[in-house]
Scaffold this motif. Sequence first.
Motif, mmCIF file in Angstrom:
data_model
loop_
_atom_site.group_PDB
_atom_site.id
_atom_site.type_symbol
_atom_site.label_atom_id
_atom_site.label_comp_id
_atom_site.label_asym_id
_atom_site.label_seq_id
_atom_site.Cartn_x
_atom_site.Cartn_y
_atom_site.Cartn_z
ATOM 1 N N SER A 69 0.855 -1.190 0.000
ATOM 2 C CA SER A 69 0.000 0.000 0.000
ATOM 3 C C SER A 69 0.887 1.234 0.000
ATOM 4 N N PRO A 85 -6.382 6.874 0.574
ATOM 5 C CA PRO A 85 -7.168 7.843 -0.199
ATOM 6 C C PRO A 85 -7.475 9.079 0.638
ATOM 7 N N ALA A 122 -8.310 -5.681 -10.432
ATOM 8 C CA ALA A 122 -8.250 -5.072 -9.104
ATOM 9 C C ALA A 122 -7.924 -6.173 -8.101
ATOM 10 N N GLU A 155 -8.722 -3.760 -2.071
ATOM 11 C CA GLU A 155 -9.290 -2.430 -1.821
ATOM 12 C C GLU A 155 -8.760 -1.906 -0.490
ATOM 13 N N ARG A 181 -10.939 1.980 -2.065
ATOM 14 C CA ARG A 181 -10.294 2.293 -3.336
ATOM 15 C C ARG A 181 -9.422 1.123 -3.782
ATOM 16 N N PRO A 182 -9.371 0.847 -5.106
ATOM 17 C CA PRO A 182 -8.683 -0.348 -5.600
ATOM 18 C C PRO A 182 -7.179 -0.149 -5.783
ATOM 19 N N ILE A 183 -6.483 -1.288 -5.837
ATOM 20 C CA ILE A 183 -5.104 -1.319 -6.334
ATOM 21 C C ILE A 183 -5.126 -2.208 -7.577
ATOM 22 N N TYR A 227 -11.558 3.250 -15.235
ATOM 23 C CA TYR A 227 -12.099 3.192 -13.871
ATOM 24 C C TYR A 227 -13.585 2.834 -13.892
ATOM 25 N N TYR A 256 -15.561 1.631 -10.572
ATOM 26 C CA TYR A 256 -15.093 2.639 -9.624
ATOM 27 C C TYR A 256 -15.192 4.033 -10.256
ATOM 28 N N ALA A 290 -10.412 8.542 -9.884
ATOM 29 C CA ALA A 290 -9.784 9.374 -8.864
ATOM 30 C C ALA A 290 -9.577 10.765 -9.454
ATOM 31 N N GLU A 294 -2.954 3.566 -6.218
ATOM 32 C CA GLU A 294 -3.944 2.674 -6.824
ATOM 33 C C GLU A 294 -3.412 1.906 -8.020
#
Length: 400
Positions: A68, A72, A96, A99, A103-105, A161, A166, A169, A206
Amino acid sequence: MFVIAGCLVCTGAGAGAAMVLKSPAQVAIETAPPRPNILTAPVVRKVLAQSVVTRGKVTPVQSFDITSSGTPKEAGRSVVTDVMVKAGQKISYGHAMVEISGRPIFLMKGSIPAYRDLMPGAKGRDVKQLQDALAGLGYSLGGDVSGTLGKGTEGAVKRFYRSMGYAPATAEVTVQQPTPSASSPKAESNSDPLKSETVSVFPLAEISFVDAPSIRVGDVKATVGSEPNGVLLSVTSGSLTIDAGVASYEKGLIRPGQDVEIFSEASGKQAKGKVASVSQAPTKPQSGESGQAAETYAVHVKPSTALPSELDGADVRLTIVAASSRDEVLAVPSSAISTGADGKMFVTVRRAQLEHRVAVRVGMTGDGFVQISPVNDLDVISQGDQVVVGIQPSDSSGKS
């Protein structure tokens, strides 16, 4: 009448005395310790293999850690809210994985690690990498110049996105407004040349870039509700190999190309492989039984066929065939070899309850057996002959 009775009494007493009285020789026989049992084993002809047994860990050729990179900005606290992958799963780019606070990675194709938020106006190799990744997933970049994040790339980010469920961002940026010309009736001398604008970005937090032909999830450490500290999970690529270590006294027995038997006690799966490499310098010391550090040397094993994916990360037993007689040789159990007072070695052959000592030369050892050949050509030892390997005492009842 009385004479007859007396004779009977005498006769009975004599019989009783005969039952009680024993000769010294009889007493010695009955009180002697029981004869021991002679343990023997057959002489065999077999291929001897000298083996080194060690432990190894199954690992992929490549492994990438997913971590991480931040929280966010709209989130109250950083927490894992979803884990969308599981160990052993094959995943593709654009997937993805985890989360963090909703919020996703995302996993994206690229060899340059993410190190900044990518937003309109950015230029560089990492921008080109993002453009190539989006184009590879089917998102048009419009007319943007390669390496420059313009409106076309920003639009591709938005569409990506939204297709993944999602909201894009965003970030507030300050832009320079065009300066009005002096002839323009709308020109105002006091107008502010700077203006805030909301743009779509691909945040550092992300995105994880990985460049590999095929990707599989390795260890998954993240759990819903936990804080996203350290490594969340790993993704791996390439075939599975095995890393092991041997002690310094075993290193001289190991060389590239030797056969290796691979066994997983947990799954019961077996495989074969070859020694790929042996380190010339010791790795970090490990604590030995005496508490002192023991040197180990790294050994890399390449399986002969692809290992099943469920063995990824498994601890396995490795049996490395360090030497082999190649052909069958005459051999006896190592316990059959004795050394005389003169320092010469011999075996005791037992035939028809008779024992005969035979001087022998010894060759290679392996699997608990020793290669032998008689020193004297007149001594004959053949396959199937019995050789003494030990003596087992009998108990007082005569049972072994």
